[in-house]
Design a protein around this motif. Structure first.
Motif, short mmCIF file in Angstrom:
data_model
loop_
_atom_site.label_atom_id
_atom_site.label_comp_id
_atom_site.label_asym_id
_atom_site.label_seq_id
_atom_site.Cartn_x
_atom_site.Cartn_y
_atom_site.Cartn_z
N GLY A 189 0.80 -1.21 0.00
CA GLY A 189 0.00 0.00 0.00
C GLY A 189 0.83 1.27 0.00
O GLY A 189 2.06 1.23 0.17
N PRO A 190 0.18 2.41 -0.16
CA PRO A 190 0.90 3.69 -0.15
C PRO A 190 1.66 3.93 1.15
O PRO A 190 2.68 4.62 1.15
CB PRO A 190 -0.23 4.73 -0.33
N ASP A 191 1.14 3.38 2.27
CA ASP A 191 1.84 3.54 3.56
C ASP A 191 2.88 2.46 3.76
O ASP A 191 3.46 2.33 4.84
CB ASP A 191 0.83 3.52 4.70
N ARG A 192 3.13 1.66 2.71
CA ARG A 192 4.09 0.56 2.71
C ARG A 192 3.66 -0.60 3.62
O ARG A 192 4.47 -1.44 3.98
CB ARG A 192 5.50 1.02 3.06
N ALA A 193 2.37 -0.62 4.00
CA ALA A 193 1.83 -1.81 4.65
C ALA A 193 1.66 -2.89 3.58
O ALA A 193 1.23 -2.60 2.46
CB ALA A 193 0.50 -1.50 5.32
N LEU A 194 2.02 -4.12 3.93
CA LEU A 194 1.96 -5.21 2.97
C LEU A 194 0.79 -6.12 3.33
O LEU A 194 0.73 -6.66 4.43
CB LEU A 194 3.26 -6.01 2.98
N GLU A 195 -0.13 -6.28 2.40
CA GLU A 195 -1.29 -7.14 2.62
C GLU A 195 -1.07 -8.49 1.96
O GLU A 195 -0.76 -8.57 0.78
CB GLU A 195 -2.55 -6.48 2.05
N THR A 198 -6.79 -19.65 1.13
CA THR A 198 -8.14 -19.84 1.68
C THR A 198 -8.90 -18.53 1.80
O THR A 198 -10.03 -18.51 2.31
CB THR A 198 -8.06 -20.49 3.08
N GLY A 199 -8.31 -17.42 1.35
CA GLY A 199 -9.00 -16.14 1.39
C GLY A 199 -8.78 -15.33 2.64
O GLY A 199 -9.28 -14.21 2.76
N HIS A 200 -8.03 -15.84 3.62
CA HIS A 200 -7.73 -15.07 4.82
C HIS A 200 -6.69 -14.01 4.48
O HIS A 200 -5.77 -14.26 3.69
CB HIS A 200 -7.22 -15.99 5.93
N ARG A 201 -6.85 -12.84 5.11
CA ARG A 201 -5.96 -11.74 4.80
C ARG A 201 -5.27 -11.23 6.06
O ARG A 201 -5.87 -11.15 7.12
CB ARG A 201 -6.73 -10.59 4.13
N TYR A 202 -3.98 -10.88 5.90
CA TYR A 202 -3.16 -10.40 7.00
C TYR A 202 -2.32 -9.23 6.52
O TYR A 202 -2.04 -9.10 5.33
CB TYR A 202 -2.25 -11.52 7.53
N ARG A 203 -1.91 -8.39 7.46
CA ARG A 203 -1.16 -7.19 7.07
C ARG A 203 0.07 -7.03 7.96
O ARG A 203 0.01 -7.26 9.17
CB ARG A 203 -2.06 -5.96 7.21
N THR A 204 1.17 -6.66 7.35
CA THR A 204 2.38 -6.30 8.09
C THR A 204 2.78 -4.89 7.70
O THR A 204 2.72 -4.52 6.52
CB THR A 204 3.55 -7.26 7.80
N GLY A 205 3.17 -4.10 8.69
CA GLY A 205 3.60 -2.73 8.42
C GLY A 205 5.10 -2.63 8.36
O GLY A 205 5.82 -3.53 8.80
#
Length: 436
Positions: A411-417, A422-429
């Protein structure tokens, strides 16, 4: 890890086995829902795994409450005894140890933990009962705060707990150590001096003719030793049939037993092991400028290890052998890179590794310095080589990202999705360089 940074849409997420509040009734629901495992989809199986983990946390919290009640009754002898002739008091740990088939010492620790979880650490127990923190991480909180008084323990807990449910054991451990350093710098420095005086080497017998050589060193010495050993191992070349772990072990044994003497590679009278890259081993230490100058004792970070006391960081920074990253304590922006003794990679790669600090996969703490740089959008056909399209990934997660069904978006804030098959989503900043 469960109850992590699972992404939510504009509306409340659909209720699943993975986000339902745990309770005794929920246990029955789980049992019914998983009665026919073959009928569940992959996503439902993952949700069921999380559901059982949350249920186990809830059960551990309820057990902790029961143990605390039992322990409190035995604390002063003024409340209910086992019988008129047998007060509880000193027999509590023996009673619980026999009931749970653990040693008296283990039972004493368990009772002490549950008493604190009913007192100053009650917010931690509440998260456990809600299924948002597993027992392993709850025990970690108890262990790290065991030597702190209630006031300091409460302050550390307040600082760390909000992010705890979304962290792995190692991430939570680092957060706890960082908070203790920030809130009790004098005590942390004193504990480091005491621990440093206990440095030693020991050997432990193993099975199948093996043994463990163990060394207690300062964190910088340990990190640097391992990095140098790794360079020597890689310097043996791709034709060496041994794994990297085997090479490290063999080189260590050869050096310490005198079978191999490390000398100048230019010397003609010896066969030298040449590291894959020259120079001193690289370790990265994050030091706020205010701490470096002595204005405060904010916690510092040894990448790949975790928080270290400010006096130790200043000691490292005084040695020009080490690479230093100076950070702005207000904005977290990297201000300057030390270059005095180690030839850096390309400026862009250096920036990405300084930004990410570790592998960007959820829960992975492998230092970015040993990671690969990956194009989130593949360079071929249309990805760009720039800060907005590069991340640090360890080889295992780099490979995982390329597997079918796995997706990543920066993302623009450099968070990585991350989106799993299985469709589960997680985010790391990206790493927050600010003092916390």
């Amino acid at each position: 890890m469960f109850d992590s940074d699972v992404l939510e849409g504009p509306d409340a997420p659909e209720q699943t086995l993975g986000n339902t509040a745990p309770s005794g009734l929920f246990g029955l629901e789980l049992e019914f829902a998983t009665g026919s495992l073959g009928s569940l989809s992959d996503a439902e199986l993952v949700d069921a795994v999380v559901g059982f983990e949350r249920l186990a946390a809830w059960a551990a919290a309820r057990q902790a409450a029961v143990l605390a009640e039992f322990s409190q009754r035995s604390g002063d002898g003024s409340v209910r005894a086992v019988s008129a002739s047998v007060p509880l008091r000193e027999w509590a740990s023996d009673e619980i140890g026999m009931a749970l088939t653990v040693s008296r010492g283990s039972a004493q620790v368990r009772l002490a933990q549950t008493r604190r979880l009913s007192g100053v650490l009650r917010p931690t127990r509440d998260l456990l009962e809600a299924g948002r923190l597993c027992w392993s991480r709850t025990r970690l909180v108890c262990d790290r705060l065991a030597l702190l008084d209630d006031t300091l323990a409460a302050a550390v807990q307040e600082r760390v707990l909000p992010a705890g449910p979304g962290q792995t054991w190692a991430q939570l451990d680092a957060a706890l150590r960082r908070a203790i350093l920030a809130l009790d710098p004098d005590g942390a420095a004193s504990r480091h001096r005491a621990a440093r005086a206990e440095r030693r080497v020991d050997v432990f017998a193993g099975e199948d003719g093996m043994a463990t050589l163990w060394a207690r060193l300062t964190a910088p010495d340990a990190a640097s030793s391992y990095a140098w050993l790794t360079r020597l191992a890689r310097g043996l070349g791709a034709d060496d049939p041994r794994t990297l772990d085997q090479r490290r072990a063999d080189l260590l044994a050869a050096v310490l037993t005198g079978r191999l003497v490390l000398r100048d590679p230019a010397a003609s009278d010896t066969v030298a092991v040449v590291p894959v890259t020259p120079g001193k081993p690289l370790i990265t230490v994050l030091v706020p400028h205010s701490t470096l100058t002595g204005a405060d004792d904010a916690p510092c970070e040894l990448v790949g290890y975790g928080p270290i006391p400010a006096p130790l960081a200043r000691e490292i920074a005084a040695d020009s052998v080490w690479r230093r990253l100076f950070t702005d304590p207000l904005t977290g922006t990297v201000l300057e890179y030390g270059r005095t003794t180690y030839r850096p990679p390309a400026a862009l790669a250096d920036h990405i590794r300084a930004r990410d600090i570790t592998c960007r996969a959820p829960g992975c703490r492998r230092p970015a310095a040993t990671c690969e740089l990956d194009h989130v959008i593949p360079w071929n056909p249309d990805g760009t080589t720039g800060e907005d399209n590069l991340i640090a990934l360890c080889p295992a997660h780099h490979d995982l990202k390329e597997h079918p069904g796995w997706q990543t978006e920066l993302g623009p804030d450099r968070a990585l999705e991350w989106t799993t098959p299985t469709g589960h989503r997680y985010r790391t900043g990206r790493h927050d360089h600010r003092v916390r």
